[in-house]
Design a protein around this motif. Structure first.
Motif, PDB file in Angstrom:
ATOM      1  N   ARG A   7     -22.922  34.239 116.866  1.00 36.11           N
ATOM      2  CA  ARG A   7     -23.814  34.680 115.791  1.00 36.11           C
ATOM      3  C   ARG A   7     -23.067  35.530 114.753  1.00 36.11           C
ATOM      4  NH1 ARG A   7     -26.899  37.022 118.762  1.00 36.11           N
ATOM      5  NH2 ARG A   7     -26.350  39.221 118.510  1.00 36.11           N
ATOM      6  N   GLU A   8     -22.065  36.281 115.186  1.00 41.36           N
ATOM      7  CA  GLU A   8     -21.334  37.148 114.265  1.00 41.36           C
ATOM      8  C   GLU A   8     -20.435  36.357 113.321  1.00 41.36           C
ATOM      9  OE1 GLU A   8     -20.655  41.413 116.360  1.00 41.36           O
ATOM     10  OE2 GLU A   8     -19.900  39.689 117.490  1.00 41.36           O
ATOM     11  N   GLY A   9     -20.032  35.186 113.706  1.00 41.51           N
ATOM     12  CA  GLY A   9     -19.316  34.296 112.801  1.00 41.51           C
ATOM     13  C   GLY A   9     -17.876  34.682 112.546  1.00 41.51           C
ATOM     14  N   ASP A  10     -17.362  34.213 111.420  1.00 39.14           N
ATOM     15  CA  ASP A  10     -15.958  34.350 111.042  1.00 39.14           C
ATOM     16  C   ASP A  10     -15.637  35.816 110.727  1.00 39.14           C
ATOM     17  OD1 ASP A  10     -13.415  34.131 109.806  1.00 39.14           O
ATOM     18  OD2 ASP A  10     -13.902  32.153 109.035  1.00 39.14           O
ATOM     19  N   PRO A  11     -14.534  36.345 111.250  1.00 40.85           N
ATOM     20  CA  PRO A  11     -14.175  37.734 110.917  1.00 40.85           C
ATOM     21  C   PRO A  11     -13.627  37.892 109.505  1.00 40.85           C
ATOM     22  CG  PRO A  11     -12.468  36.746 112.263  1.00 40.85           C
ATOM     23  CD  PRO A  11     -13.593  35.750 112.217  1.00 40.85           C
ATOM     24  N   VAL A  12     -13.299  36.787 108.863  1.00 38.02           N
ATOM     25  CA  VAL A  12     -12.673  36.836 107.542  1.00 38.02           C
ATOM     26  C   VAL A  12     -13.631  36.291 106.490  1.00 38.02           C
ATOM     27  CG1 VAL A  12     -10.639  36.221 106.186  1.00 38.02           C
ATOM     28  CG2 VAL A  12     -10.484  36.326 108.689  1.00 38.02           C
ATOM     29  N   ALA A  13     -13.760  36.993 105.393  1.00 39.86           N
ATOM     30  CA  ALA A  13     -14.574  36.523 104.270  1.00 39.86           C
ATOM     31  C   ALA A  13     -13.655  36.213 103.100  1.00 39.86           C
ATOM     32  CB  ALA A  13     -15.608  37.570 103.876  1.00 39.86           C
ATOM     33  N   VAL A  14     -13.909  35.088 102.448  1.00 35.75           N
ATOM     34  CA  VAL A  14     -13.151  34.699 101.258  1.00 35.75           C
ATOM     35  C   VAL A  14     -14.140  34.504 100.121  1.00 35.75           C
ATOM     36  CG1 VAL A  14     -11.582  33.024 100.220  1.00 35.75           C
ATOM     37  CG2 VAL A  14     -11.396  33.571 102.662  1.00 35.75           C
ATOM     38  N   GLU A  15     -13.937  35.224  99.030  1.00 40.92           N
ATOM     39  CA  GLU A  15     -14.813  35.124  97.869  1.00 40.92           C
ATOM     40  C   GLU A  15     -14.030  34.586  96.674  1.00 40.92           C
ATOM     41  OE1 GLU A  15     -16.919  38.788  97.196  1.00 40.92           O
ATOM     42  OE2 GLU A  15     -17.396  39.045  99.332  1.00 40.92           O
ATOM     43  N   ASN A  16     -14.697  33.786  95.863  1.00 43.44           N
ATOM     44  CA  ASN A  16     -14.076  33.154  94.696  1.00 43.44           C
ATOM     45  C   ASN A  16     -12.796  32.415  95.110  1.00 43.44           C
ATOM     46  OD1 ASN A  16     -13.927  32.454  91.966  1.00 43.44           O
ATOM     47  ND2 ASN A  16     -12.699  34.236  91.429  1.00 43.44           N
ATOM     48  N   ALA A  17     -12.945  31.547  96.116  1.00 40.69           N
ATOM     49  CA  ALA A  17     -11.796  30.835  96.686  1.00 40.69           C
ATOM     50  C   ALA A  17     -11.040  30.015  95.649  1.00 40.69           C
ATOM     51  CB  ALA A  17     -12.263  29.935  97.821  1.00 40.69           C
ATOM     52  N   ASP A  18     -11.725  29.571  94.605  1.00 40.01           N
ATOM     53  CA  ASP A  18     -11.092  28.743  93.572  1.00 40.01           C
ATOM     54  C   ASP A  18     -10.702  29.550  92.344  1.00 40.01           C
ATOM     55  OD1 ASP A  18     -11.411  26.407  95.129  1.00 40.01           O
ATOM     56  OD2 ASP A  18     -13.489  26.218  94.465  1.00 40.01           O
ATOM     57  N   GLY A  19     -10.562  30.864  92.508  1.00 41.69           N
ATOM     58  CA  GLY A  19     -10.164  31.710  91.382  1.00 41.69           C
ATOM     59  C   GLY A  19      -8.924  31.179  90.693  1.00 41.69           C
ATOM     60  N   ARG A  20      -8.917  31.233  89.378  1.00 42.25           N
ATOM     61  CA  ARG A  20      -7.844  30.592  88.614  1.00 42.25           C
ATOM     62  C   ARG A  20      -6.647  31.498  88.342  1.00 42.25           C
ATOM     63  NH1 ARG A  20     -11.275  28.684  83.603  1.00 42.25           N
ATOM     64  NH2 ARG A  20     -12.162  30.744  84.055  1.00 42.25           N
ATOM     65  N   SER A  21      -6.808  32.794  88.518  1.00 38.91           N
ATOM     66  CA  SER A  21      -5.694  33.687  88.205  1.00 38.91           C
ATOM     67  C   SER A  21      -4.694  33.708  89.355  1.00 38.91           C
ATOM     68  CB  SER A  21      -6.194  35.100  87.921  1.00 38.91           C
ATOM     69  OG  SER A  21      -6.384  35.821  89.119  1.00 38.91           O
ATOM     70  N   ARG A  22      -3.524  34.299  89.088  1.00 34.18           N
ATOM     71  CA  ARG A  22      -2.491  34.434  90.114  1.00 34.18           C
ATOM     72  C   ARG A  22      -2.812  35.548  91.101  1.00 34.18           C
ATOM     73  NH1 ARG A  22       2.850  35.535  87.017  1.00 34.18           N
ATOM     74  NH2 ARG A  22       3.648  35.731  89.148  1.00 34.18           N
TER      75      ARG A  22
END
Length: 255
Positions: A7-22
């Motif tokens: 239920r707790e799921g993935d320990p890692v969160a990724v936001e704006n995975a397709d961000g265009r900047s470096r």
């Protein structure tokens, strides 16, 4: 059975995975959430809400920066007391038995097996997600710029800390040098090099593993947490830090 429930799921969160900047933003101490199977580690609720459990305000600032920069943000979803993802498994401070003035009973006398169980649940997925994203960006021809976001308490072991923003680096100071030069052109905050911590304190693990080993521009930012207590102050700080980064990066050569 691991320490995280389904239920707790993935320990890692990724936001704006397709961000265009470096820019790749990383927040290792984003959350005070404790894995259910670890309970409270023997701590009071006040301790679990304090700076020893997380970096208050850091994730909020990082999110505003990610939006402004169109950057991908990776953060850990569980408390640094369960596992401090800015420390390798062999470090005692990865699962500290004492944090500042607080004994952490649930971290005392951990067996090697218990330590490895936490590392496998929390640290390795976090480490591997960052590494995979960096590899992907390098293959795409977008040399990433690694920026880690932290906050620190204004009083530590009873001593006040006058520094407001720390610009931290290990042996590669390229980006930190430029950011500090940019900070000198404004009087908004008191920004200093390698304060209130430095490499000798073991705080540059993420920078060394993902930045130095790949030859990437990298920097660690520490913000005093009394300066980012609410949405307005978090936005002001995020704008300031974003400005320092954008002033600095055009002046650097490609790594």
């Amino acid at each position: 059975m691991g320490i995280l429930t389904e239920r707790e799921g993935d320990p890692v969160a990724v936001e704006n995975a397709d961000g265009r900047s470096r820019f790749i933003l990383v927040c290792e101490h984003a959350s005070r959430l404790m894995p259910e199977r670890l309970g409270t580690l023997g701590l009071s609720q006040d301790a679990l809400e304090s700076h020893i459990a997380w970096d208050p305000g850091a994730l909020a600032v990082a999110r505003v920066m990610a939006k402004s920069l169109d950057a991908t943000l990776i953060h850990q979803r569980f408390s640094r007391l369960a596992y401090d993802c800015n420390r390798p498994p062999e470090s005692p401070s990865a699962m500290p038995a004492t944090s500042e003035i607080y004994p952490v009973p649930g971290n005392a006398a951990l067996t090697d097996a218990a330590r490895m169980e936490r590392a496998e649940a929390l640290y390795f997925p976090f480490r591997d997600r960052i590494a995979a994203l960096l590899r992907q960006r390098i293959v795409e021809g977008r040399a990433p710029i690694l920026v880690t976001i932290h906050s620190f308490t204004p009083i530590y072991f009873g001593e006040p800390r006058p520094v407001e923003v720390g610009i931290l680096h290990d042996t590669d100071s390229r980006l930190a040098d430029l950011m500090l030069s940019a900070a000198e052109r404004t009087s908004l905050y008191d920004a200093r090099r390698n304060e209130p911590y430095g490499p000798e304190d073991g705080v540059t693990h993420t920078l060394k593993m993902h930045g130095l080993e790949n030859g990437l521009l990298n920097v660690m930012i520490e913000v005093r947490n009394d300066l980012i207590k609410d949405e307005n102050s978090q936005g002001v700080m995020a704008d300031y830090l974003t400005g320092l980064l954008l002033e600095s990066v055009p002046l650097t050569s490609k790594p």
